[in-house]
Write a protein that holds these residues in place. Structure first.
Motif, mmCIF file in Angstrom:
data_model
loop_
_atom_site.group_PDB
_atom_site.id
_atom_site.type_symbol
_atom_site.label_atom_id
_atom_site.label_comp_id
_atom_site.label_asym_id
_atom_site.label_seq_id
_atom_site.Cartn_x
_atom_site.Cartn_y
_atom_site.Cartn_z
ATOM 1 N N HIS A 1 0.742 -1.369 0.012
ATOM 2 C CA HIS A 1 -0.040 0.444 -0.045
ATOM 3 C C HIS A 1 1.048 1.464 -0.129
ATOM 4 N N PHE B 1 2.955 2.196 1.985
ATOM 5 C CA PHE B 1 2.248 2.919 3.663
ATOM 6 C C PHE B 1 3.775 3.058 4.274
ATOM 7 N N LEU C 1 -5.063 -0.063 8.167
ATOM 8 C CA LEU C 1 -3.576 1.021 7.972
ATOM 9 C C LEU C 1 -3.891 2.253 8.282
ATOM 10 N N ILE D 1 -7.648 2.247 5.607
ATOM 11 C CA ILE D 1 -7.237 1.530 4.669
ATOM 12 C C ILE D 1 -7.659 0.042 5.652
ATOM 13 N N GLU D 2 -8.065 -0.617 4.325
ATOM 14 C CA GLU D 2 -8.352 -2.337 4.843
ATOM 15 C C GLU D 2 -7.467 -3.219 4.482
ATOM 16 N N PHE D 3 -7.307 -3.917 4.864
ATOM 17 C CA PHE D 3 -6.613 -4.938 4.367
ATOM 18 C C PHE D 3 -6.986 -6.815 5.076
#
Lengths: 145, 145
Positions: free
Chosen positions: A122, A124, B95, B104-106
């Motif tokens: 990501h 990130f 995240l 942010i999903e994961f």
DNA sequence: CACCTTTTGAAAATCATTTTCATAGGGGGT
DNA sequence: ACCCCCTATGAAAATGATTTTCAAAAGGTG
């Protein structure tokens, strides 16, 4: 390996903060106690030896511990923030027992690695992370309880 | 695949709870909004359409959403609990960007597996877990910002 | 030892969330 | 549709953890 006492004193000096007997008492009590304790718990522990030290001072001092790096704030969602002594460098995560409240620490490099992979995917940039597993510890999940 | 509206209505009926216009309005607003919102945000969104609905009712209703299973409470440590629509079964982690607040999903099955291993080693019975990675998202970590 | 600044303690202030309580409103039974 | 009982609502007060205020009490530097 500078110990926490000297790390904290150096932090104080570097930031022009003063070394007071309250802060010293709180430091000693904190270093002596077992990990993961709330401000309230520390306040109560100190109160017996130093009845004159106020609640606000304990709050303020624990924040300083966190800023100086000798302690870390943990919010496990119980309504109160807990502080634990930071063990330089190595990161660890927690198993938290909903039965007896026990907090078990663990370290797992493989999990850390996988987290880095996820972050990379990501784009990130990680600054910190926390992994908490809730459930029942061996004792609390045994049939006898 | 029963939708969230019917799941919630069934939950209400099953528990002898009443279907009121406030609850309906809050449900609709919640289903319409994007994920991860605070009680305050939802309250403000609803207030424009339904000025008569009180803060306490929004709090109470969001708790019902969580109990019914159509929503999940998330405490990312920002001082406020956030609610997100639960997406059936699958677990995901987050995240969290300290720059812009983006979430942010994961999903990562390997991490889940490793967690189970850790738990097994400690004879710990998992009921839930959370993994949060804090840092800067791609946008916020780029030099332009 | 003086002085300036930080610290302290007690109490008040915050902030998110929960509870209280009197009134309003579902909804099953009739 | 009407009752009646119990739940729901809204406004305001209560709660609980944490923070801030403020006047008085030290650090520590020169």
């Amino acid at each position: 390996m500078p110990n926490k006492r000297s790390i904290f004193r150096e932090f104080m000096a570097r930031n022009g903060l003063k070394w007071t007997k309250q802060r010293e008492a709180i430091l000693e009590e904190f270093l002596d106690s077992k990990e993961h304790l709330s401000t309230e718990a520390l306040y109560l522990a100190i109160r017996s030896k130093h009845p004159h030290i106020g609640y606000a001072t304990v709050y303020r001092t624990l924040k300083l511990f966190a800023e100086s790096g000798i302690a870390e704030e943990r919010d496990f969602g119980g309504g109160q923030v807990l502080y634990e002594l930071s063990n330089r460098g190595d990161h660890h995560d927690h198993l938290i027992c909903n039965g007896c409240g026990a907090i078990i620490e663990f370290e797992d490099q493989s999990i850390e690695k996988l987290q880095e992979n996820v972050a990379r995917e990501h784009q990130f940039k990680i600054t910190s992370h926390r992994l908490e597993i809730f459930g029942l510890c061996a004792k609390c999940s045994s049939p006898k309880h």
